[in-house]
Design a protein around this motif. Sequence first.
Motif, PDB file in Angstrom:
ATOM      1  N   GLY A  94       0.909  -1.150  -0.028  1.00 24.41           N
ATOM      2  CA  GLY A  94       0.131  -0.126  -0.007  1.00 24.41           C
ATOM      3  C   GLY A  94       0.710   1.292  -0.128  1.00 24.41           C
ATOM      4  N   TYR A  95       0.445   2.384  -0.627  1.00 21.09           N
ATOM      5  CA  TYR A  95       1.232   3.487  -0.907  1.00 21.09           C
ATOM      6  C   TYR A  95       1.074   4.369   0.346  1.00 21.09           C
ATOM      7  CZ  TYR A  95       2.117   2.335  -5.974  1.00 21.09           C
ATOM      8  OH  TYR A  95       2.742   1.876  -7.038  1.00 21.09           O
ATOM      9  N   ASN A  96       2.055   5.161   0.859  1.00 18.91           N
ATOM     10  CA  ASN A  96       1.601   6.032   1.845  1.00 18.91           C
ATOM     11  C   ASN A  96       0.960   7.145   1.323  1.00 18.91           C
ATOM     12  OD1 ASN A  96       4.084   6.892   0.913  1.00 18.91           O
ATOM     13  ND2 ASN A  96       4.986   7.408   2.714  1.00 18.91           N
ATOM     14  N   ILE A  97       1.135   7.722   0.090  1.00 20.50           N
ATOM     15  CA  ILE A  97       0.398   8.792  -0.577  1.00 20.50           C
ATOM     16  C   ILE A  97      -0.328   8.423  -1.733  1.00 20.50           C
ATOM     17  CG2 ILE A  97       1.028  10.992  -1.829  1.00 20.50           C
ATOM     18  CD1 ILE A  97       1.639  11.349   1.426  1.00 20.50           C
ATOM     19  N   SER A  98      -1.585   8.613  -1.624  1.00 23.90           N
ATOM     20  CA  SER A  98      -2.515   8.072  -2.894  1.00 23.90           C
ATOM     21  C   SER A  98      -3.855   8.925  -2.807  1.00 23.90           C
ATOM     22  CB  SER A  98      -2.515   6.630  -2.848  1.00 23.90           C
ATOM     23  OG  SER A  98      -3.425   6.281  -1.692  1.00 23.90           O
ATOM     24  N   ALA A  99      -4.494   8.796  -3.934  1.00 24.02           N
ATOM     25  CA  ALA A  99      -5.568   9.414  -4.068  1.00 24.02           C
ATOM     26  C   ALA A  99      -6.673   8.718  -3.298  1.00 24.02           C
ATOM     27  CB  ALA A  99      -6.088   9.435  -5.560  1.00 24.02           C
ATOM     28  N   ALA A 100      -6.466   7.338  -3.158  1.00 23.91           N
ATOM     29  CA  ALA A 100      -7.568   6.455  -2.400  1.00 23.91           C
ATOM     30  C   ALA A 100      -7.596   6.832  -0.708  1.00 23.91           C
ATOM     31  CB  ALA A 100      -6.987   5.137  -2.550  1.00 23.91           C
ATOM     32  N   VAL A 101      -6.404   7.216  -0.433  1.00 23.45           N
ATOM     33  CA  VAL A 101      -6.207   7.692   1.075  1.00 23.45           C
ATOM     34  C   VAL A 101      -6.512   9.116   1.221  1.00 23.45           C
ATOM     35  CG1 VAL A 101      -4.579   8.079   2.836  1.00 23.45           C
ATOM     36  CG2 VAL A 101      -4.400   6.137   1.533  1.00 23.45           C
ATOM     37  N   GLY A 102      -6.460   9.930  -0.004  1.00 16.00           N
ATOM     38  CA  GLY A 102      -6.788  11.437   0.066  1.00 16.00           C
ATOM     39  C   GLY A 102      -5.799  12.348   0.578  1.00 16.00           C
ATOM     40  N   ASN A 103      -4.318  11.798   0.371  1.00 18.52           N
ATOM     41  CA  ASN A 103      -3.307  12.774   0.761  1.00 18.52           C
ATOM     42  C   ASN A 103      -2.319  13.046  -0.057  1.00 18.52           C
ATOM     43  OD1 ASN A 103      -2.242  10.329   0.838  1.00 18.52           O
ATOM     44  ND2 ASN A 103      -1.435  10.074   2.733  1.00 18.52           N
ATOM     45  N   ASN A 104      -2.785  13.125  -1.466  1.00 15.90           N
ATOM     46  CA  ASN A 104      -1.955  13.314  -2.312  1.00 15.90           C
ATOM     47  C   ASN A 104      -1.976  14.548  -2.893  1.00 15.90           C
ATOM     48  OD1 ASN A 104      -4.552  12.969  -3.482  1.00 15.90           O
ATOM     49  ND2 ASN A 104      -3.684  12.192  -5.575  1.00 15.90           N
ATOM     50  N   ARG A 105      -2.462  15.573  -2.156  1.00 16.00           N
ATOM     51  CA  ARG A 105      -2.497  17.020  -2.630  1.00 16.00           C
ATOM     52  C   ARG A 105      -2.143  17.927  -1.829  1.00 16.00           C
ATOM     53  NH1 ARG A 105      -3.842  19.926  -7.160  1.00 16.00           N
ATOM     54  NH2 ARG A 105      -4.770  21.906  -6.886  1.00 16.00           N
ATOM     55  N   PHE A 106      -0.851  18.699  -2.124  1.00 22.34           N
ATOM     56  CA  PHE A 106      -0.503  19.921  -1.057  1.00 22.34           C
ATOM     57  C   PHE A 106      -1.248  21.136  -1.460  1.00 22.34           C
ATOM     58  CE2 PHE A 106       2.268  22.944   0.291  1.00 22.34           C
ATOM     59  CZ  PHE A 106       2.511  22.360   1.722  1.00 22.34           C
ATOM     60  N   HIS A 107      -1.954  21.740  -0.353  1.00 18.40           N
ATOM     61  CA  HIS A 107      -2.670  23.006  -0.481  1.00 18.40           C
ATOM     62  C   HIS A 107      -1.776  24.097  -0.001  1.00 18.40           C
ATOM     63  CE1 HIS A 107      -6.512  20.872  -1.340  1.00 18.40           C
ATOM     64  NE2 HIS A 107      -5.881  19.820  -0.685  1.00 18.40           N
ATOM     65  N   ILE A 108      -1.574  25.175  -1.021  1.00 18.52           N
ATOM     66  CA  ILE A 108      -1.038  26.260  -0.554  1.00 18.52           C
ATOM     67  C   ILE A 108      -1.645  27.425  -1.426  1.00 18.52           C
ATOM     68  CG2 ILE A 108       0.997  25.835  -2.234  1.00 18.52           C
ATOM     69  CD1 ILE A 108       2.742  27.392  -0.016  1.00 18.52           C
ATOM     70  N   LEU A 109      -1.889  28.553  -1.055  1.00 20.18           N
ATOM     71  CA  LEU A 109      -2.433  29.965  -1.755  1.00 20.18           C
ATOM     72  C   LEU A 109      -1.531  30.960  -1.359  1.00 20.18           C
ATOM     73  CD1 LEU A 109      -5.009  31.147  -3.162  1.00 20.18           C
ATOM     74  CD2 LEU A 109      -5.999  31.452  -1.166  1.00 20.18           C
ATOM     75  N   PHE A 110      -1.285  31.511  -2.471  1.00 22.20           N
ATOM     76  CA  PHE A 110      -0.304  32.785  -2.246  1.00 22.20           C
ATOM     77  C   PHE A 110      -1.307  33.957  -2.393  1.00 22.20           C
ATOM     78  CE2 PHE A 110       2.750  30.028  -3.768  1.00 22.20           C
ATOM     79  CZ  PHE A 110       3.836  30.382  -2.727  1.00 22.20           C
ATOM     80  N   LEU A 111      -1.429  34.896  -1.593  1.00 18.33           N
ATOM     81  CA  LEU A 111      -2.187  36.147  -1.566  1.00 18.33           C
ATOM     82  C   LEU A 111      -1.972  36.909  -2.533  1.00 18.33           C
ATOM     83  CD1 LEU A 111      -2.945  36.744   2.498  1.00 18.33           C
ATOM     84  CD2 LEU A 111      -4.260  35.079   0.799  1.00 18.33           C
ATOM     85  N   PRO A 112      -3.087  37.489  -3.101  1.00 15.09           N
ATOM     86  CA  PRO A 112      -4.485  37.522  -2.971  1.00 15.09           C
ATOM     87  C   PRO A 112      -5.141  36.257  -3.638  1.00 15.09           C
ATOM     88  CG  PRO A 112      -3.999  39.013  -4.562  1.00 15.09           C
ATOM     89  CD  PRO A 112      -2.838  38.675  -4.312  1.00 15.09           C
ATOM     90  N   THR A 170      -3.576  33.581  -5.695  1.00 14.05           N
ATOM     91  CA  THR A 170      -2.680  32.623  -6.623  1.00 14.05           C
ATOM     92  C   THR A 170      -2.627  31.135  -5.994  1.00 14.05           C
ATOM     93  OG1 THR A 170      -1.282  34.209  -7.402  1.00 14.05           O
ATOM     94  CG2 THR A 170      -0.334  32.109  -7.612  1.00 14.05           C
ATOM     95  N   ASP A 171      -3.364  30.322  -6.335  1.00 14.77           N
ATOM     96  CA  ASP A 171      -3.504  28.883  -5.921  1.00 14.77           C
ATOM     97  C   ASP A 171      -2.190  28.031  -6.482  1.00 14.77           C
ATOM     98  OD1 ASP A 171      -3.737  26.353  -5.110  1.00 14.77           O
ATOM     99  OD2 ASP A 171      -5.826  26.549  -5.554  1.00 14.77           O
ATOM    100  N   ALA A 172      -1.190  27.828  -5.787  1.00 14.28           N
ATOM    101  CA  ALA A 172      -0.013  27.074  -6.124  1.00 14.28           C
ATOM    102  C   ALA A 172      -0.098  25.522  -5.630  1.00 14.28           C
ATOM    103  CB  ALA A 172       1.100  27.451  -5.784  1.00 14.28           C
ATOM    104  N   SER A 173      -1.094  25.127  -5.386  1.00 15.66           N
ATOM    105  CA  SER A 173      -1.473  23.635  -4.886  1.00 15.66           C
ATOM    106  C   SER A 173      -0.984  22.757  -5.999  1.00 15.66           C
ATOM    107  CB  SER A 173      -2.805  23.336  -4.466  1.00 15.66           C
ATOM    108  OG  SER A 173      -3.325  24.412  -3.370  1.00 15.66           O
ATOM    109  N   PHE A 174      -0.357  21.306  -5.475  1.00 12.00           N
ATOM    110  CA  PHE A 174      -0.212  20.452  -6.721  1.00 12.00           C
ATOM    111  C   PHE A 174      -0.478  19.050  -5.995  1.00 12.00           C
ATOM    112  CE2 PHE A 174       3.595  21.240  -3.604  1.00 12.00           C
ATOM    113  CZ  PHE A 174       3.780  19.928  -3.148  1.00 12.00           C
ATOM    114  N   THR A 175      -0.369  18.333  -6.996  1.00 11.03           N
ATOM    115  CA  THR A 175      -0.864  16.710  -6.692  1.00 11.03           C
ATOM    116  C   THR A 175       0.512  15.945  -7.220  1.00 11.03           C
ATOM    117  OG1 THR A 175      -3.192  17.414  -7.226  1.00 11.03           O
ATOM    118  CG2 THR A 175      -2.415  14.805  -7.342  1.00 11.03           C
ATOM    119  N   VAL A 176       0.664  14.863  -6.284  1.00  9.00           N
ATOM    120  CA  VAL A 176       1.710  14.001  -6.892  1.00  9.00           C
ATOM    121  C   VAL A 176       1.251  12.579  -7.060  1.00  9.00           C
ATOM    122  CG1 VAL A 176       3.354  15.150  -5.353  1.00  9.00           C
ATOM    123  CG2 VAL A 176       1.933  13.277  -4.262  1.00  9.00           C
TER     124      VAL A 176
END
Length: 285
Positions: A72-90, A92-98
């Motif tokens: 089992g992967y420790n990072i996966s879409a099935a677990v729901g932890n494959n996306r990192f959320h970061i927003l630059f104000l005002p 600019t969404d720079a979130s990414f998915t691995v």
Amino acid sequence: MNGKYSQPIGNDFSAVRTAAWQDTNRFKYIRVSNQERTSGTPSNFQVNLGNDTILDRCEQIQLISAVIPNVGYNISAAVGNNRFHILFLPNTDASFTVPDGNYSTSDLIARINLVIPPTGSLTASQNANTGLITITTTTSPFVLLGSPTFPNTSGMNSYLGFTTPSPPGGSLTWAGQSRPALFGDTVFFVHSPELGANITYLDTLTTGGQTNDVNGMFTIPVSTPYNTIQTYQGEDEDRVVFGRRTRSIRNFTIVLRTNNGRELALGGNDQVILVMKAIFAVDQH
């Protein structure tokens, strides 16, 4: 000795009991493999043990040993932890998915360091003493999602230790509140609709403290790293007792789940072997 008594019965070779030789076998050892299934998938499969009538009188079943690949992967879409959320104000969404995979903390820090702010630069690093991750930008304030519960809905953020959201007004630096938790699967659950105890339990993750029914049989702690074979020797408590209301074990289903509640992501060549001891009700002569 007249040959009528003191005969071993069943497949328990150390069992010498004062039972008549005519008595039906009390024990059978059952080897179940997902590669020898009659239908289903490697993690959710059906088996057929034949037509011996004694299979209809199972009083209890005990786990002797288990062999399960830890894939089992420790990072996966099935677990729901494959996306990192970061927003630059005002805005600019720079979130990414691995992609799904097995990642170390340093792998994910390296990926965060690829994020490009609107102005200036970004640096992510881990404190060697505390294990906490800190994200710092030179000129662009940012907002990080976080969640006080784990697992949670803030994706990768809380798995990297950001369990509290950063201030909504933006920050130039923000440190995680806990160490990263990238250990992957920690428990394998063996379920069976036909043989499980239909245990009523409290599940604080999916039910908010409400009760749920689950066809639980056995719980196997995971002690081996990713992409290795987890072996387990059963304990005396690893058994399901049906009592006088015996059950048939001619045909049954095995479902393998993780601590996240999802089925194991087993491939076609991944072999699971369960060895169980079935105890049957018999007529005494």
